[in-house]
Write a protein that holds these residues in place. Structure first.
Motif, short mmCIF file in Angstrom:
data_model
loop_
_atom_site.label_atom_id
_atom_site.label_comp_id
_atom_site.label_asym_id
_atom_site.label_seq_id
_atom_site.Cartn_x
_atom_site.Cartn_y
_atom_site.Cartn_z
N HIS A 47 0.85 -1.19 0.00
CA HIS A 47 0.00 0.00 0.00
C HIS A 47 0.88 1.24 0.00
CE1 HIS A 47 -3.81 -2.11 0.98
NE2 HIS A 47 -3.00 -2.96 1.60
N PRO A 48 0.37 2.36 -0.55
CA PRO A 48 1.10 3.64 -0.40
C PRO A 48 1.20 4.00 1.08
CG PRO A 48 -0.61 3.80 -2.07
CD PRO A 48 -0.83 2.51 -1.36
N TRP A 49 2.31 4.56 1.46
CA TRP A 49 2.55 4.81 2.88
C TRP A 49 3.32 6.11 3.06
CZ3 TRP A 49 1.09 2.46 7.35
CH2 TRP A 49 1.78 2.77 8.51
N ARG A 50 2.88 6.90 4.00
CA ARG A 50 3.60 8.12 4.38
C ARG A 50 3.72 8.12 5.89
NH1 ARG A 50 1.38 13.73 2.28
NH2 ARG A 50 2.40 13.00 0.39
N GLU A 51 4.92 8.38 6.36
CA GLU A 51 5.14 8.41 7.80
C GLU A 51 4.27 9.49 8.45
OE1 GLU A 51 6.87 6.47 9.71
OE2 GLU A 51 7.72 5.22 8.12
N GLN A 52 3.68 9.15 9.58
CA GLN A 52 2.83 10.08 10.30
C GLN A 52 3.24 10.16 11.76
OE1 GLN A 52 -1.32 9.03 9.90
NE2 GLN A 52 -1.62 10.47 8.24
N ASN A 109 5.02 0.43 -2.28
CA ASN A 109 5.46 -0.94 -2.02
C ASN A 109 5.82 -1.18 -0.56
OD1 ASN A 109 5.22 -1.48 -4.80
ND2 ASN A 109 7.29 -0.73 -5.16
N VAL A 110 5.02 -0.65 0.33
CA VAL A 110 5.16 -0.95 1.76
C VAL A 110 4.17 -2.06 2.09
CG1 VAL A 110 4.91 -0.05 4.09
CG2 VAL A 110 5.92 1.36 2.31
N GLU A 114 10.36 -7.47 6.94
CA GLU A 114 10.93 -8.74 6.49
C GLU A 114 10.08 -9.88 7.00
OE1 GLU A 114 14.98 -9.19 7.67
OE2 GLU A 114 15.67 -7.38 6.65
N GLY A 115 10.09 -11.01 6.26
CA GLY A 115 9.43 -12.22 6.72
C GLY A 115 8.22 -12.62 5.92
N LEU A 116 7.61 -11.70 5.19
CA LEU A 116 6.43 -12.01 4.38
C LEU A 116 6.61 -11.47 2.98
CD1 LEU A 116 3.48 -11.23 6.87
CD2 LEU A 116 4.36 -13.49 6.21
N GLN A 117 5.82 -12.02 2.07
CA GLN A 117 5.81 -11.58 0.69
C GLN A 117 4.38 -11.20 0.30
OE1 GLN A 117 8.50 -11.15 -1.20
NE2 GLN A 117 9.83 -11.92 0.45
N PRO A 118 4.22 -10.27 -0.65
CA PRO A 118 2.86 -9.95 -1.11
C PRO A 118 2.14 -11.22 -1.58
CG PRO A 118 4.43 -8.37 -1.98
CD PRO A 118 5.24 -9.45 -1.33
N GLY A 119 0.89 -11.37 -1.15
CA GLY A 119 0.11 -12.54 -1.50
C GLY A 119 0.08 -13.60 -0.42
N ASP A 120 0.97 -13.54 0.57
CA ASP A 120 0.92 -14.49 1.68
C ASP A 120 -0.37 -14.32 2.47
OD1 ASP A 120 3.34 -15.59 1.06
OD2 ASP A 120 4.50 -14.43 2.52
N ARG A 121 -0.98 -15.45 2.85
CA ARG A 121 -2.19 -15.40 3.67
C ARG A 121 -1.79 -15.69 5.12
NH1 ARG A 121 -6.98 -18.94 1.67
NH2 ARG A 121 -8.17 -17.38 2.86
#
Length: 373
Positions: free
Chosen positions: A52-57, A281-282, A330-337
């Motif tokens: 998702h798009p991400w901006r530090e808040q 790509n966060v 780290e530890g997961l990839q897009p699409g992991d359930r």
């Protein structure tokens, strides 16, 4: 005698041996049953991680404060003879709000005006006499002084009469009046509170570590309990030049236009400030899916094998949090359930069933709002 004793010992040995043998055989078959018993299927909820798009808040809390807020008081004493405003209504700058009885002062003003007029006539007469050299310069100066004193007395009396009237010093909403018609009030008596609402300030604090990311004109978002579904936007207009020693924080002030006067002085607000550029790509996951442990954070990843769903624990590195979501570094990839609820009932290899009941699905909102019940 010895023969009888031996027979008793042998009988006891057979009895206790039979008991122990029975327990051993029972425990063996019981353990075999539990070892071969299929693991129960655990019902859980799940989600698929994605980018998702991400901006530090930076988030904090604050409170709104009026730019102008004053308690209206009278400068003079007198009897209230007119109240020209309604409670909790909008008023304009210069609008007449209240008057005191000034009949005595107005009579005195007429007398002083007559004295001043006479002093002016006397001055003009002495000016003609002085021109003809019939009076001395000192006599003329005395008459000039008397005329000036008479005019000053008139001006002073007019100012005293003006003090009998109360006008609005700025645009705003006036509160509930605290005086009544016919009441004798003293100087400084509170009449009502006047508060400006458009625009309005929002005051909050941030840790001193955030100073490098702050600047005037920065966008500020705020939510309030009275309007939980609406986000109000303002800009930073003032940053304190000093850091509070006790809290190591800096005071920040933002300004909101507030055209509909929804925001009121004293309201509590949840504040957020965007920091840095928006990045792509966060990888995000619900916080409910994370097991936060001293030895490392972990998730249960869903695996499908032979038409059955099982889980496998996997350690992950987490980052910033916002709302219900957390960044997975780290530890997961897009699409992991991954499993999002029911984690305490799981272990490696547990069989699972995914619930399709939307009411039990954990929230995945980046900007959740708390609703008062």
């Amino acid at each position: 005698m010895i023969k009888r004793l031996i027979i008793m010992l042998v009988a006891c040995g057979l009895v206790f041996g039979g008991i122990f043998a029975y327990k051993a055989v029972g425990n063996h078959f019981m353990n075999q049953f539990f070892d071969n018993m299929p693991a129960p299927t655990v019902t859980v909820t799940a989600t698929t991680v994605s980018t998702h798009p991400w901006r530090e808040q930076q988030t904090t809390i604050g409170s709104f404060a009026a730019i102008n807020d004053t308690q209206l008081t009278t400068e003079a004493s007198g009897i209230v003879n007119n109240i020209l405003f309604d409670n909790a209504t909008s008023v304009k700058k210069g609008q007449l709000l209240l008057t005191l009885d000034a009949s005595v002062d107005e009579a005195e003003l007429r007398r002083l005006e007559s004295v001043a007029e006479l002093a002016q006539l006397e001055l003009r007469r002495y000016q003609r006499l002085f021109k003809d050299k019939n009076v001395s310069e000192s006599e003329l100066k005395r008459k000039e002084s008397e005329a000036k004193q008479a005019i000053a007395a008139v001006d002073s009396q007019k100012a005293r009469i003006e003090q009998k009237s109360l006008t609005a010093p700025f645009d705003g909403i006036i509160g509930i009046r605290e005086v009544s018609l016919g009441q004798l009030i003293a100087p400084g008596t509170a009449v009502a509170t006047l508060t400006s609402v458009t625009p309005i300030h929002l005051n909050f604090t941030l840790p001193e570590q955030q100073l490098s990311t702050l600047e005037n004109g920065q966008t500020v978002s705020a939510t309030i309990s009275a309007q939980p579904d609406e986000v109000f936007t303002g800009t930073v207009t003032a940053i304190s030049p000093v850091v509070t020693p006790s809290s190591r924080s800096v005071d920040i002030q933002a300004t909101f236009d507030n055209p509909d006067a929804i925001l009121r002085s004293g309201m509590f607000a949840r504040v957020s400030l965007d920091q840095g550029e928006e990045t792509q790509n966060v990888l995000l996951a619900p916080q409910s899916a994370i097991q936060f442990n001293p030895y490392g954070n972990a998730v249960f990843v869903i695996q499908e094998k032979d038409d059955a769903l099982t889980v496998q624990q996997r350690f992950v590195q987490t980052g910033a949090r916002r709302g219900d979501m957390i960044v997975i570094k780290e530890g997961l990839q897009p699409g992991d359930r991954i499993v999002t609820s029911g984690l305490l009932k799981l272990r490696n290899g547990s069989n699972i069933k995914i619930s399709d009941n939307e009411r039990v699905q954990p929230s995945e909102d980046l900007d959740p709002n708390v609703v008062n019940q």
